[in-house]
Motif scaffolding. Structure first.
Motif, short mmCIF file in Angstrom:
data_model
loop_
_atom_site.label_atom_id
_atom_site.label_comp_id
_atom_site.label_asym_id
_atom_site.label_seq_id
_atom_site.Cartn_x
_atom_site.Cartn_y
_atom_site.Cartn_z
N THR A 366 -113.76 109.25 -18.78
CA THR A 366 -115.11 108.95 -19.26
C THR A 366 -116.08 110.07 -18.95
O THR A 366 -117.10 110.21 -19.62
CB THR A 366 -115.62 107.64 -18.63
N ASP A 367 -115.75 110.89 -17.97
CA ASP A 367 -116.62 112.03 -17.67
C ASP A 367 -116.22 113.28 -18.47
O ASP A 367 -116.65 114.39 -18.16
CB ASP A 367 -116.60 112.34 -16.17
N THR A 368 -115.37 113.09 -19.51
CA THR A 368 -114.88 114.12 -20.45
C THR A 368 -113.92 115.11 -19.81
O THR A 368 -113.54 116.09 -20.45
CB THR A 368 -116.02 114.90 -21.12
N THR A 369 -113.47 114.85 -18.58
CA THR A 369 -112.45 115.69 -17.99
C THR A 369 -111.09 115.32 -18.57
O THR A 369 -110.74 114.14 -18.58
CB THR A 369 -112.42 115.52 -16.47
N PRO A 370 -110.33 116.28 -19.06
CA PRO A 370 -109.04 115.92 -19.68
C PRO A 370 -108.09 115.27 -18.69
O PRO A 370 -108.07 115.59 -17.50
CB PRO A 370 -108.50 117.27 -20.15
N GLY A 384 -104.85 112.53 -13.17
CA GLY A 384 -106.27 112.65 -13.45
C GLY A 384 -106.88 111.39 -14.00
O GLY A 384 -107.91 111.43 -14.69
N ILE A 385 -106.25 110.21 -13.75
CA ILE A 385 -106.74 108.93 -14.26
C ILE A 385 -107.70 108.32 -13.24
O ILE A 385 -107.44 108.31 -12.03
CB ILE A 385 -105.57 107.96 -14.53
N SER A 386 -108.80 107.78 -13.70
CA SER A 386 -109.75 107.10 -12.82
C SER A 386 -109.12 105.82 -12.29
O SER A 386 -108.41 105.10 -13.00
CB SER A 386 -111.04 106.77 -13.56
#
Length: 435
Positions: A366-370, A384-386
Motif C-alpha cells: 500500500t505504500d507503493t513499495t514493490p 516484503g508483505i505487510s
C-alpha cells in the motif's frame, strides 16, 4: 478416391480415336485400325508398340521400325507379327519390342516410322501398307492438373482436397502440400498419392472434416516436383494451387498465450529473450514473426521465434539479442497474426498479440513499495508483505488453492501442478506460472 478417378476416366475415354485419318485418306492398301502410342503423351519407358489390323498380316523379313527426333535416329527395333484368331475374326498385330526399356529425353516430340510395303495381308500379299508415321511426345512435366474442388469456391468443411493428373503418379521423397491462410503458409501435410488407369491423384487427407473460418481466404499449394510420373521419376509436376473461401459459421477462435515472461521479468536497459506460454499444442506457421515495437509504430527488431514443448506447456521464444531500450520511450512485443497454428483439426491461428514492456511489477504494498516474488519450480516465494495482509493463490478458473494471512514479511506457496495461477495480495492480483 478411386471411384471418382474412374468416373473421370469414363467421361474422358468413352471412345478410342483412330490415329491415322490423314494416312487413310491417301492409302490405297493396308491401313491399321489403331496404335498403342501417339494418342496420349508418353510418361513411361517404352517397352512395346503395337499396330492392330483387321485380318491376318505378315511382315517382310528384316523390317525395322525407327524412332526419330529432329531427323536423328533415336532407336530401332525389329517388327514382328502376332495374329490373334478369335471366334468372329482374326486381328493382325505388328509389334515392336525393345529389349531394354526406351527412356527418351523428356520435353521433345518424336516420330515412329515403319517403311512402306513391309506389312501385307497374309491372304492377299499385294495389299500392303504405305509408310506408317506416328508422332508422339514425351512431356517435360506432368502438365496441368484438375483440382478436386472448384477454384474460388466457398467451403464450410472438407476432408480431402487434391489434384488429378492425366497419368499415373507417385510421390517424390518428402513430398508435402502447403495450406495457406490469407496468403500466409500455416500448415504442411504429407501427400496422399494414388493412381488408376491413366489417371493420378495427389492431395491432402485432413483425417476428418475440418472447418474453414467464414470469409477467410485459403489456398492449397502443391509445390513443384512434389509428384512424378509413376514410371518416369524425372517427369514431375508444375506448381499447382486451388484457392477457396471459408464459410463455417462457427465462433471465431484464436490462439492466446496464458503467460508471458514479461509478467515477472521487467527489462530496463536492454531486452533479451521473451517467452510466451501456451497450454495447448501449437506449431509454428510457415512465416512466423515476433516484433519489438517502439511508441506503438516503429519496428525496432523482428525475429523468427523458436518453439519448444516442456512440462505440458508450449513455449514460444523471441530472442531480441540485448536490443537497447531508449529511456522515456514505450515498447511492446507483438506476435504477428498467423505466427502459430494448431497442429491438426480446424485451422486455428493466433490473432495479433501485443504485450507491453513494463518496467515495474504489478504487485505493490500500500505504500507503493514493490513486493518481491520468485518462482522456483512450483514454489512461489513472496517477501516484503505487510503483516496481516491476506494472500491467496487461485487456479486460472478462479478456484482457490490456498489463502493465508502474513504473520511475517514472507510467505511460500506450493502450486499443486504446473500451470498458470493468480496470486492475490490484498486487492492486487497478478498471474504467475508454476513449472
Amino acid at each position: 478416391m478411386i471411384w471418382i478417378m474412374k468416373r473421370r476416366i469414363l467421361i474422358s475415354m468413352m471412345t478410342m480415336v483412330a490415329l491415322f485419318l490423314s494416312m487413310s485418306a491417301r492409302a490405297s492398301g493396308l491401313v491399321p485400325e489403331n496404335c498403342t502410342i501417339g494418342e496420349y503423351p508418353v510418361y513411361y519407358p517404352i517397352e512395346y508398340i503395337g499396330f492392330s489390323f483387321d485380318g491376318a498380316i505378315s511382315v517382310a523379313e528384316g523390317t525395322l521400325a525407327s524412332i526419330y527426333c529432329d531427323e536423328e535416329v533415336m532407336a530401332t527395333a525389329p517388327l514382328t507379327v502376332n495374329n490373334e484368331v478369335g471366334s468372329k475374326r482374326t486381328q493382325g498385330k505388328a509389334e515392336i519390342s525393345f529389349e531394354t526399356p526406351l527412356i527418351l529425353p523428356k520435353g521433345k516430340t518424336y516420330k515412329l516410322v515403319i517403311p512402306a510395303n513391309t506389312i501385307y495381308k497374309t491372304d492377299a500379299p499385294t495389299i500392303s501398307n504405305d509408310q506408317l508415321t506416328v508422332e508422339f511426345s514425351v512431356p517435360a512435366t506432368l502438365g496441368d492438373a484438375d483440382p478436386s474442388i472448384e477454384d474460388d469456391t466457398t467451403l464450410e468443411k472438407e476432408q480431402f482436397i487434391g489434384f488429378y493428373f492425366k497419368t499415373e503418379t507417385a510421390a517424390t521423397d518428402g513430398s508435402e502440400a502447403i495450406l495457406l491462410r490469407e496468403g500466409v503458409p500455416v500448415r504442411t501435410y504429407p501427400l496422399t498419392v494414388s493412381w488408376d488407369w491413366n489417371l493420378g491423384y495427389a492431395g491432402v487427407d485432413f483425417g476428418k472434416d475440418i472447418s474453414f473460418e467464414d470469409g477467410v481466404g485459403y489456398t492449397l499449394r502443391l509445390p513443384q516436383g512434389a509428384v512424378c510420373a509413376l514410371r518416369r521419376p524425372d517427369i514431375t509436376n508444375n506448381e499447382e494451387e486451388v484457392s477457396f473461401v471459408g464459410s463455417s459459421k462457427g465462433a471465431v477462435k484464436t490462439l492466446d498465450y496464458v503467460w508471458c515472461s514479461l509478467y515477472d521479468h521487467h527489462p530496463t536497459d536492454v531486452i533479451d529473450s521473451v517467452l510466451f506460454y501456451y497450454d495447448q499444442p501449437v506449431i509454428l506457421s510457415g512465416n512466423p514473426a515476433i516484433q519489438l515495437i517502439m511508441d506503438d509504430s516503429v519496428v525496432v527488431k523482428e525475429v523468427v521465434p523458436i518453439l519448444n514443448a516442456q512440462d505440458g506447456m508450449w513455449i514460444l521464444t523471441a530472442d531480441f539479442e540485448s536490443t537497447p531500450l531508449t529511456p522515456a520511450r514505450s515498447y511492446s512485443v507483438v506476435i504477428r497474426e498467423g505466427t502459430i497454428v494448431t497442429p491438426d483439426g480446424d485451422v486455428v491461428v493466433n490473432s495479433t498479440n501485443t504485450t507491453k514492456v513494463d518496467t515495474i511489477t504489478g504487485l505493490q504494498r500500500t505504500d507503493t513499495t514493490p513486493i518481491h516474488m520468485t518462482t522456483r519450480g512450483r514454489n512461489i516465494e513472496l517477501s516484503g508483505i505487510s503483516l496481516g495482509t491476506t494472500v491467496g493463490l487461485f487456479k486460472a478458473d478462479g478456484s482457490i488453492v490456498a489463502s493465508r494471512k502474513a504473520i511475517a514479511g514472507s510467505l511460500i506457496f506450493h502450486a499443486p501442478a504446473p500451470g498458470v495461477y493468480i496470486l492475490k495480495v490484498g486487492s492486487a492480483a497478478q498471474k504467475i506460472l508454476a513449472r
